[in-house]
Design an enzyme around this catalytic site. Structure first.
Site, PDB file in Angstrom:
ATOM      1  CB  THR A  29      -0.966   0.051   1.071  1.00  0.00           C
ATOM      2  OG1 THR A  29      -0.163   0.155   2.424  1.00  0.00           O
ATOM      3  CG2 THR A  29      -2.153  -1.163   1.164  1.00  0.00           C
ATOM      4  CG  ASN A  30       3.486   2.526   2.999  1.00  0.00           C
ATOM      5  OD1 ASN A  30       3.682   3.742   3.473  1.00  0.00           O
ATOM      6  ND2 ASN A  30       3.474   1.526   3.778  1.00  0.00           N
ATOM      7  CB  ILE A 107      18.204  -7.712   8.161  1.00  0.00           C
ATOM      8  CG1 ILE A 107      17.092  -7.357   9.337  1.00  0.00           C
ATOM      9  CG2 ILE A 107      19.335  -6.718   8.702  1.00  0.00           C
ATOM     10  CD1 ILE A 107      17.207  -8.172  10.554  1.00  0.00           C
ATOM     11  CG  HIS A 124       9.493   1.386  12.098  1.00  0.00           C
ATOM     12  ND1 HIS A 124       9.661  -0.093  11.810  1.00  0.00           N
ATOM     13  CD2 HIS A 124       9.250   1.281  13.332  1.00  0.00           C
ATOM     14  CE1 HIS A 124       9.481  -0.857  12.903  1.00  0.00           C
ATOM     15  NE2 HIS A 124       9.170   0.215  13.881  1.00  0.00           N
TER      16      HIS A 124
HETATM   17  C1  GRF Z   1       3.995  -0.421   6.783  1.00  0.00           C
HETATM   18  O1  GRF Z   1       3.310  -0.363   7.844  1.00  0.00           O
HETATM   19  C2  GRF Z   1       5.305  -0.236   6.845  1.00  0.00           C
HETATM   20  O2  GRF Z   1       5.774   0.843   7.608  1.00  0.00           O
HETATM   21  C3  GRF Z   1       6.070  -1.486   7.465  1.00  0.00           C
HETATM   22  O3  GRF Z   1       5.348  -2.449   6.747  1.00  0.00           O
HETATM   23  C4  GRF Z   1       4.071  -1.995   6.418  1.00  0.00           C
HETATM   24  C5  GRF Z   1       4.154  -2.525   4.947  1.00  0.00           C
HETATM   25  O4  GRF Z   1       2.721  -2.048   4.445  1.00  0.00           O
HETATM   26  N1  GRF Z   1       7.472  -1.435   7.388  1.00  0.00           N
HETATM   27  P1  GRF Z   1       2.439  -2.219   2.791  1.00  0.00           P
HETATM   28  O5  GRF Z   1       3.077  -3.527   2.229  1.00  0.00           O
HETATM   29  O6  GRF Z   1       3.081  -0.976   2.382  1.00  0.00           O
HETATM   30  O7  GRF Z   1       1.093  -2.020   2.664  1.00  0.00           O
END
Ligand code: GRF
Length: 260
Positions: A29-30, A107, A124
């Site tokens: 989603t990001n 990592i 994060h």
């Molecule tokens: C997000 O909350 C990001 O901060 C964390 O993992 C999640 C990923 O969500 N590291 P998406 O795959 O972008 O929906």
């Protein structure tokens, strides 16, 4: 040290867009927020998406936008270092300046980090240094913090330890359940990450230079919130300092403490 000369020749506000590779393991989603924001942009170009999972929905999101994808599953290589070496080689071929880790749940090897030092950012879902690692939103919710939030930081060899670029708080509403709190944190992420990438493209955030001086610029609101946190923690500290004496006098007082 690997060659990243192509990156050094790029200047913010020049005629070439900032070229970005996004690393994503899952839903993406990001990534979607980034694709949506920069689809028509001549300032930022999403040059590729990398995943460690063949079936990651993030890959479909990239393909829908005709963005080049590559998958480097861990079981296809002799160890993480070997895999990350191939991944770094593919990324370098895309001629990028910035690597965005957006829900990449592994990592990165020290060699990978070194090749793209000060050019990898990670998002994060907590106010680092609080709640690093996995399940941060759930842990913050269980800890009944007043506020948690989102952090974007440069990636170093540690787990969520690199220099912080931006933090945004999300205040927990009284009685708010986990899924509601979680969705508000995700919405904050979806705004903040494209914003930071845009600021890199504008040259407001510098990449490729040593970040050792620490980058957190605390806003007034954040400072106030930090003081409030400390203030809220005071009764606990005082209680724990007085604890043994009170327990002697009131043997049941500790059991009642959780209701406050
Ligand atoms: C997000 O909350 C990001 O901060 C964390 O993992 C999640 C990923 O969500 N590291 P998406 O795959 O972008 O929906």
């Amino acid at each position: 040290m690997a060659e990243i000369n192509h990156a050094l020749s790029w200047t913010p506000r020049g005629s070439n867009p900032l070229r970005v590779v996004v690393l994503a393991s899952g839903n993406g989603t990001n990534l979607q927020a980034i694709l949506d924001r920069f689809r028509e942009s001549d300032r930022v170009e999403i040059a590729g998406v990398v995943s460690n999972h063949r079936m990651a929905p993030a890959l479909d999101r990239a393909r829908r936008d005709q963005v080049r994808v590559a998958v480097f599953p861990r079981d296809g290589y002799q160890g993480r270092e070997a895999r990350d070496r191939q991944m770094a080689a593919w990324i370098r071929k895309q001629n990028i300046q910035l690597v965005v880790s957006a829900g990449y749940l592994e990592i990165l090897s020290p060699e990978f980090v070194d090749q793209f030092r000060d050019r990898i950012i990670n998002i994060h879902p907590s106010l680092l240094p609080k709640f690093p690692g996995l399940n941060s939103i759930q842990r913050a919710h269980e800890a009944r913090v007043w506020r948690s939030g989102v952090t974007i930081h440069f990636v170093d060899e540690g787990v969520d330890t690199g220099p912080v670029l931006k933090r945004r708080a999300v205040w927990r509403k009284p009685g708010e359940n986990l899924s509601h709190f979680e969705s508000r944190i995700h919405s904050k992420e979806h705004k903040l990450l494209p914003q930071v990438i845009n600021e890199v493209a504008l040259g407001k955030i510098k990449i490729g230079i040593s970040q050792s001086d620490g980058l957190v610029r605390e806003t007034r609101k954040e400072r106030l919130a930090r003081y409030l946190d400390q203030f809220a923690a005071m009764p606990k500290k005082i209680a724990s300092a007085l604890g043994p004496a009170r327990t002697r006098n009131h043997p049941h007082s500790a059991a009642g403490a959780g209701h406050h």
